[in-house]
Design a protein around this motif. Sequence first.
Motif, PDB file in Angstrom:
ATOM      1  N   GLN A  65       0.820  -1.219   0.000  1.00 27.53           N
ATOM      2  CA  GLN A  65       0.000   0.000   0.000  1.00 27.53           C
ATOM      3  C   GLN A  65       0.856   1.272   0.000  1.00 27.53           C
ATOM      4  O   GLN A  65       0.318   2.374   0.102  1.00 27.53           O
ATOM      5  N   ASN A  66       2.165   1.092  -0.099  1.00 22.89           N
ATOM      6  CA  ASN A  66       3.101   2.209  -0.205  1.00 22.89           C
ATOM      7  C   ASN A  66       2.976   3.199   0.967  1.00 22.89           C
ATOM      8  O   ASN A  66       2.934   4.408   0.770  1.00 22.89           O
ATOM      9  N   VAL A  67       2.902   2.650   2.181  1.00 26.15           N
ATOM     10  CA  VAL A  67       2.782   3.502   3.365  1.00 26.15           C
ATOM     11  C   VAL A  67       3.939   3.295   4.349  1.00 26.15           C
ATOM     12  O   VAL A  67       3.857   3.707   5.500  1.00 26.15           O
ATOM     13  N   VAL A  68       5.023   2.686   3.893  1.00 24.72           N
ATOM     14  CA  VAL A  68       6.162   2.435   4.776  1.00 24.72           C
ATOM     15  C   VAL A  68       6.726   3.739   5.331  1.00 24.72           C
ATOM     16  O   VAL A  68       7.027   3.840   6.523  1.00 24.72           O
ATOM     17  N   SER A  69       6.845   4.755   4.496  1.00 27.68           N
ATOM     18  CA  SER A  69       7.402   6.026   4.971  1.00 27.68           C
ATOM     19  C   SER A  69       6.503   6.657   6.040  1.00 27.68           C
ATOM     20  O   SER A  69       6.986   7.226   7.022  1.00 27.68           O
ATOM     21  N   ILE A  70       5.197   6.521   5.872  1.00 26.37           N
ATOM     22  CA  ILE A  70       4.250   7.035   6.879  1.00 26.37           C
ATOM     23  C   ILE A  70       4.407   6.226   8.159  1.00 26.37           C
ATOM     24  O   ILE A  70       4.434   6.780   9.266  1.00 26.37           O
ATOM     25  N   TRP A  71       4.506   4.917   8.032  1.00 30.02           N
ATOM     26  CA  TRP A  71       4.701   4.023   9.179  1.00 30.02           C
ATOM     27  C   TRP A  71       5.948   4.420   9.961  1.00 30.02           C
ATOM     28  O   TRP A  71       5.934   4.495  11.188  1.00 30.02           O
ATOM     29  N   GLU A  72       7.024   4.667   9.256  1.00 30.40           N
ATOM     30  CA  GLU A  72       8.292   5.005   9.910  1.00 30.40           C
ATOM     31  C   GLU A  72       8.237   6.356  10.619  1.00 30.40           C
ATOM     32  O   GLU A  72       9.007   6.588  11.547  1.00 30.40           O
ATOM     33  N   GLY A  75       3.107   4.399  18.718  1.00 37.40           N
ATOM     34  CA  GLY A  75       2.065   4.384  17.696  1.00 37.40           C
ATOM     35  C   GLY A  75       2.114   3.115  16.860  1.00 37.40           C
ATOM     36  O   GLY A  75       1.081   2.480  16.606  1.00 37.40           O
ATOM     37  N   ARG A  76       3.319   2.738  16.426  1.00 34.01           N
ATOM     38  CA  ARG A  76       3.464   1.490  15.656  1.00 34.01           C
ATOM     39  C   ARG A  76       3.029   0.294  16.509  1.00 34.01           C
ATOM     40  O   ARG A  76       2.351  -0.616  16.040  1.00 34.01           O
ATOM     41  N   ASN A  77       3.407   0.326  17.777  1.00 28.90           N
ATOM     42  CA  ASN A  77       3.061  -0.747  18.700  1.00 28.90           C
ATOM     43  C   ASN A  77       1.547  -0.915  18.816  1.00 28.90           C
ATOM     44  O   ASN A  77       1.041  -2.032  18.844  1.00 28.90           O
ATOM     45  N   GLU A  78       0.829   0.213  18.882  1.00 28.12           N
ATOM     46  CA  GLU A  78      -0.627   0.153  19.013  1.00 28.12           C
ATOM     47  C   GLU A  78      -1.256  -0.540  17.802  1.00 28.12           C
ATOM     48  O   GLU A  78      -2.143  -1.382  17.944  1.00 28.12           O
ATOM     49  N   PHE A  79      -0.799  -0.171  16.589  1.00 28.05           N
ATOM     50  CA  PHE A  79      -1.328  -0.822  15.386  1.00 28.05           C
ATOM     51  C   PHE A  79      -1.009  -2.320  15.396  1.00 28.05           C
ATOM     52  O   PHE A  79      -1.870  -3.145  15.079  1.00 28.05           O
ATOM     53  N   ARG A 138      -7.520  -1.958   7.272  1.00 28.54           N
ATOM     54  CA  ARG A 138      -7.938  -0.716   7.942  1.00 28.54           C
ATOM     55  C   ARG A 138      -6.726   0.068   8.454  1.00 28.54           C
ATOM     56  O   ARG A 138      -6.724   1.300   8.430  1.00 28.54           O
ATOM     57  N   ALA A 139      -5.697  -0.630   8.911  1.00 26.53           N
ATOM     58  CA  ALA A 139      -4.487   0.040   9.382  1.00 26.53           C
ATOM     59  C   ALA A 139      -3.816   0.822   8.254  1.00 26.53           C
ATOM     60  O   ALA A 139      -3.441   1.988   8.430  1.00 26.53           O
ATOM     61  N   THR A 140      -3.696   0.209   7.083  1.00 21.51           N
ATOM     62  CA  THR A 140      -3.065   0.919   5.965  1.00 21.51           C
ATOM     63  C   THR A 140      -3.915   2.099   5.516  1.00 21.51           C
ATOM     64  O   THR A 140      -3.385   3.155   5.188  1.00 21.51           O
ATOM     65  N   GLU A 141      -5.235   1.922   5.539  1.00 24.31           N
ATOM     66  CA  GLU A 141      -6.126   3.034   5.185  1.00 24.31           C
ATOM     67  C   GLU A 141      -6.012   4.163   6.206  1.00 24.31           C
ATOM     68  O   GLU A 141      -5.982   5.342   5.842  1.00 24.31           O
ATOM     69  N   SER A 142      -5.942   3.809   7.479  1.00 17.65           N
ATOM     70  CA  SER A 142      -5.809   4.819   8.535  1.00 17.65           C
ATOM     71  C   SER A 142      -4.512   5.605   8.374  1.00 17.65           C
ATOM     72  O   SER A 142      -4.486   6.826   8.554  1.00 17.65           O
ATOM     73  N   LEU A 143      -3.443   4.904   8.049  1.00 17.02           N
ATOM     74  CA  LEU A 143      -2.159   5.584   7.830  1.00 17.02           C
ATOM     75  C   LEU A 143      -2.263   6.561   6.661  1.00 17.02           C
ATOM     76  O   LEU A 143      -1.764   7.688   6.746  1.00 17.02           O
ATOM     77  N   LYS A 175      -2.663   8.279  13.541  1.00 17.70           N
ATOM     78  CA  LYS A 175      -1.459   7.787  14.192  1.00 17.70           C
ATOM     79  C   LYS A 175      -1.699   6.648  15.165  1.00 17.70           C
ATOM     80  O   LYS A 175      -0.773   6.098  15.735  1.00 17.70           O
ATOM     81  N   ARG A 176      -2.949   6.289  15.358  1.00 20.18           N
ATOM     82  CA  ARG A 176      -3.331   5.188  16.243  1.00 20.18           C
ATOM     83  C   ARG A 176      -4.574   4.526  15.647  1.00 20.18           C
ATOM     84  O   ARG A 176      -5.356   5.166  14.963  1.00 20.18           O
ATOM     85  N   PRO A 177      -4.793   3.241  15.964  1.00 22.74           N
ATOM     86  CA  PRO A 177      -6.021   2.601  15.501  1.00 22.74           C
ATOM     87  C   PRO A 177      -7.237   3.212  16.184  1.00 22.74           C
ATOM     88  O   PRO A 177      -7.191   3.540  17.372  1.00 22.74           O
TER      89      PRO A 177
END
Length: 104
Positions: A24-31, A37-41, A60-65, A70-72
């Motif tokens: 979903q090309n969201v790695v940069s957003i994840w980082e 925040g990452r832990n919560e997802f 849903r996590a990728t869409e939220s990002l 920043k959190r589920p």
Amino acid sequence: MDTKISGGLVHELPADLAKALVEQNVVSIWEELSAIGRNEFICWVESAKQDKTREKRILRATESLQEGKKRPCCWVGCIHRTDKKPSKWQQDVLIDKKPKALAK
């Protein structure tokens, strides 16, 4: 996938979530998220009891990002963290598995 994607404060990044982040090309957003925040997802995804629910949460996590979250949504937080005491709600409902009292 040669690049290591960060995990969370307590949880390691599961392979299926890592794959979705790349697809979903969201790695940069994840980082850009904090370790908490990452832990919560991650905890939210891993707490799913059925595979179908887990798949929905990953999507849903990728869409939220992508939406800048920043959190589920609707997640009370990771009960596995050792750096903070679980809230009363987490203790009663998630850890002790007590049913919520019905309003009279």
